[in-house]
Write a protein that holds these residues in place. Sequence first.
Motif, PDB file in Angstrom:
ATOM      1  N   LYS A  89       7.745  11.578   4.593  1.00  0.00           N
ATOM      2  CA  LYS A  89       8.029  10.705   3.684  1.00  0.00           C
ATOM      3  C   LYS A  89       7.056   9.976   3.137  1.00  0.00           C
ATOM      4  CE  LYS A  89      12.807  10.100   5.149  1.00  0.00           C
ATOM      5  NZ  LYS A  89      14.006   9.198   5.064  1.00  0.00           N
ATOM      6  N   TYR A  90       7.262   9.676   1.993  1.00  0.00           N
ATOM      7  CA  TYR A  90       6.264   8.775   1.107  1.00  0.00           C
ATOM      8  C   TYR A  90       6.860   7.526   0.811  1.00  0.00           C
ATOM      9  CZ  TYR A  90       8.268  10.730  -3.128  1.00  0.00           C
ATOM     10  OH  TYR A  90       9.210  10.765  -4.276  1.00  0.00           O
ATOM     11  N   PHE A  91       5.965   6.606   0.607  1.00  0.00           N
ATOM     12  CA  PHE A  91       6.228   4.979   0.108  1.00  0.00           C
ATOM     13  C   PHE A  91       5.411   4.642  -0.839  1.00  0.00           C
ATOM     14  CE2 PHE A  91       7.976   5.972   4.344  1.00  0.00           C
ATOM     15  CZ  PHE A  91       9.114   5.563   4.393  1.00  0.00           C
ATOM     16  N   TYR A  94       0.871  11.244  -7.366  1.00  0.00           N
ATOM     17  CA  TYR A  94       2.093  10.320  -7.204  1.00  0.00           C
ATOM     18  C   TYR A  94       1.750   8.884  -6.702  1.00  0.00           C
ATOM     19  CZ  TYR A  94       4.695  14.331  -8.643  1.00  0.00           C
ATOM     20  OH  TYR A  94       5.206  15.339  -9.334  1.00  0.00           O
ATOM     21  N   LEU A  95       0.740   8.894  -5.744  1.00  0.00           N
ATOM     22  CA  LEU A  95       0.605   7.792  -4.972  1.00  0.00           C
ATOM     23  C   LEU A  95      -0.426   6.833  -5.486  1.00  0.00           C
ATOM     24  CD1 LEU A  95       1.565   8.814  -1.679  1.00  0.00           C
ATOM     25  CD2 LEU A  95       3.402   7.723  -3.208  1.00  0.00           C
ATOM     26  N   ASP A 120      -4.568  20.556   0.994  1.00  0.00           N
ATOM     27  CA  ASP A 120      -4.855  20.533  -0.451  1.00  0.00           C
ATOM     28  C   ASP A 120      -3.428  20.254  -1.178  1.00  0.00           C
ATOM     29  OD1 ASP A 120      -7.586  21.464  -0.571  1.00  0.00           O
ATOM     30  OD2 ASP A 120      -6.709  23.778  -0.626  1.00  0.00           O
ATOM     31  N   ALA A 121      -2.379  20.685  -0.666  1.00  0.00           N
ATOM     32  CA  ALA A 121      -1.067  20.133  -1.187  1.00  0.00           C
ATOM     33  C   ALA A 121      -0.887  18.612  -0.895  1.00  0.00           C
ATOM     34  CB  ALA A 121       0.101  20.815  -0.476  1.00  0.00           C
ATOM     35  N   LEU A 122      -1.110  18.008   0.101  1.00  0.00           N
ATOM     36  CA  LEU A 122      -0.922  16.706   0.533  1.00  0.00           C
ATOM     37  C   LEU A 122      -1.805  15.788  -0.305  1.00  0.00           C
ATOM     38  CD1 LEU A 122      -1.127  16.902   4.196  1.00  0.00           C
ATOM     39  CD2 LEU A 122       0.743  15.973   3.189  1.00  0.00           C
ATOM     40  N   ALA A 123      -3.040  16.343  -0.477  1.00  0.00           N
ATOM     41  CA  ALA A 123      -4.262  15.500  -1.392  1.00  0.00           C
ATOM     42  C   ALA A 123      -3.488  15.379  -2.815  1.00  0.00           C
ATOM     43  CB  ALA A 123      -5.556  15.970  -1.196  1.00  0.00           C
ATOM     44  N   ALA A 124      -3.231  16.557  -3.305  1.00  0.00           N
ATOM     45  CA  ALA A 124      -2.741  16.753  -4.757  1.00  0.00           C
ATOM     46  C   ALA A 124      -1.505  15.632  -4.850  1.00  0.00           C
ATOM     47  CB  ALA A 124      -2.415  18.351  -5.120  1.00  0.00           C
ATOM     48  N   PHE A 125      -0.585  16.007  -4.050  1.00  0.00           N
ATOM     49  CA  PHE A 125       0.691  14.762  -4.351  1.00  0.00           C
ATOM     50  C   PHE A 125      -0.037  13.466  -4.190  1.00  0.00           C
ATOM     51  CE2 PHE A 125       3.870  12.358  -2.511  1.00  0.00           C
ATOM     52  CZ  PHE A 125       5.003  12.689  -3.293  1.00  0.00           C
ATOM     53  N   ALA A 126      -0.750  13.423  -3.291  1.00  0.00           N
ATOM     54  CA  ALA A 126      -1.075  11.735  -3.248  1.00  0.00           C
ATOM     55  C   ALA A 126      -2.013  11.173  -4.377  1.00  0.00           C
ATOM     56  CB  ALA A 126      -1.972  11.473  -1.816  1.00  0.00           C
ATOM     57  N   GLU A 127      -2.741  12.133  -5.008  1.00  0.00           N
ATOM     58  CA  GLU A 127      -3.605  12.016  -6.262  1.00  0.00           C
ATOM     59  C   GLU A 127      -2.467  11.736  -7.367  1.00  0.00           C
ATOM     60  OE1 GLU A 127      -6.443  14.681  -5.984  1.00  0.00           O
ATOM     61  OE2 GLU A 127      -7.766  13.596  -4.683  1.00  0.00           O
ATOM     62  N   GLU A 154       0.929  -0.967  -0.068  1.00  0.00           N
ATOM     63  CA  GLU A 154      -0.144   0.265   0.040  1.00  0.00           C
ATOM     64  C   GLU A 154       0.734   1.337   0.043  1.00  0.00           C
ATOM     65  OE1 GLU A 154      -1.817  -0.730   3.775  1.00  0.00           O
ATOM     66  OE2 GLU A 154      -3.773  -1.666   2.698  1.00  0.00           O
ATOM     67  N   PRO A 155       0.592   2.140  -0.750  1.00  0.00           N
ATOM     68  CA  PRO A 155       1.280   3.632  -0.659  1.00  0.00           C
ATOM     69  C   PRO A 155       1.078   4.016   0.669  1.00  0.00           C
ATOM     70  CG  PRO A 155      -0.751   3.827  -2.091  1.00  0.00           C
ATOM     71  CD  PRO A 155      -0.754   2.136  -1.806  1.00  0.00           C
ATOM     72  N   ALA A 156       1.855   4.761   1.268  1.00  0.00           N
ATOM     73  CA  ALA A 156       1.797   5.350   2.509  1.00  0.00           C
ATOM     74  C   ALA A 156       2.647   6.876   2.699  1.00  0.00           C
ATOM     75  CB  ALA A 156       2.462   4.332   3.638  1.00  0.00           C
ATOM     76  N   MET A 157       2.056   7.598   3.576  1.00  0.00           N
ATOM     77  CA  MET A 157       2.780   8.683   3.995  1.00  0.00           C
ATOM     78  C   MET A 157       2.812   8.903   5.278  1.00  0.00           C
ATOM     79  SD  MET A 157       1.384  11.638   1.143  1.00  0.00           S
ATOM     80  CE  MET A 157       2.561  12.944   1.650  1.00  0.00           C
ATOM     81  N   VAL A 158       4.053   9.164   5.901  1.00  0.00           N
ATOM     82  CA  VAL A 158       4.493   9.277   7.248  1.00  0.00           C
ATOM     83  C   VAL A 158       5.001  10.639   7.963  1.00  0.00           C
ATOM     84  CG1 VAL A 158       5.766   8.110   9.092  1.00  0.00           C
ATOM     85  CG2 VAL A 158       5.079   6.894   7.025  1.00  0.00           C
ATOM     86  N   LEU A 159       4.491  11.101   8.767  1.00  0.00           N
ATOM     87  CA  LEU A 159       4.834  12.309   9.218  1.00  0.00           C
ATOM     88  C   LEU A 159       5.686  11.999  10.570  1.00  0.00           C
ATOM     89  CD1 LEU A 159       2.821  15.625   9.735  1.00  0.00           C
ATOM     90  CD2 LEU A 159       4.123  14.847  11.598  1.00  0.00           C
ATOM     91  N   PHE A 160       6.998  12.650  10.562  1.00  0.00           N
ATOM     92  CA  PHE A 160       7.951  12.392  11.736  1.00  0.00           C
ATOM     93  C   PHE A 160       7.996  14.025  12.284  1.00  0.00           C
ATOM     94  CE2 PHE A 160       9.325   9.519   8.246  1.00  0.00           C
ATOM     95  CZ  PHE A 160       9.782   8.439   9.069  1.00  0.00           C
ATOM     96  N   GLY A 161       7.688  13.801  13.755  1.00  0.00           N
ATOM     97  CA  GLY A 161       7.742  15.229  14.371  1.00  0.00           C
ATOM     98  C   GLY A 161       7.949  14.674  15.933  1.00  0.00           C
TER      99      GLY A 161
END
Length: 152
Positions: free
Chosen positions: A115-117, A144-145, A135-142, A54-61
């Motif tokens: 990071k994205y996987f 690239y992922l 909006d930026a996260l959604a556009a990127f996911a749609e 599965e594609p994934a996005m992870v926020l490190f903070g």
Amino acid sequence: SELHRIRRAMRSRSRIVAGATATVMVCASFMSGARAFEVTSIDEFTDAIALSDEPAMVLFGTPTCGHCRAAKPHWASFEREFWTEKRLVRVADVDCVASKDICDWHGVSSYPTIKYFDGENGEFGGEYKRAVTYDALAAFAEHYLIDDDEDA
């Protein structure tokens, strides 16, 4: 290789800590209110994110990072739509205070780091270097992922 030796040592250490961490979710303070999957060990990260199909996005903070707190509502909206509702992109959090070994392993030194996987960029993923807004996260996911064939 040296990397494999370090990973084995960190995995061994993370297995010992995993039982206690599962009981006391110390990461909850970082993104409280968000339902993103909270990764607490290197083994868990490897299995659920890096080696997943599965594609994934992870926020490190960190809990004290002002930029991380500012990103929280956007990250939570992104998680709600793209994982909870549509199951398109797995969304996860890593608290770099409670799970410093994961952040060190991924070379994370500034927060937030996202990071994205995608199954093609390896176990260390690619770094997302755009705005941390819904909006930026959604556009990127749609773009690239998400495999367009899945929606057909």
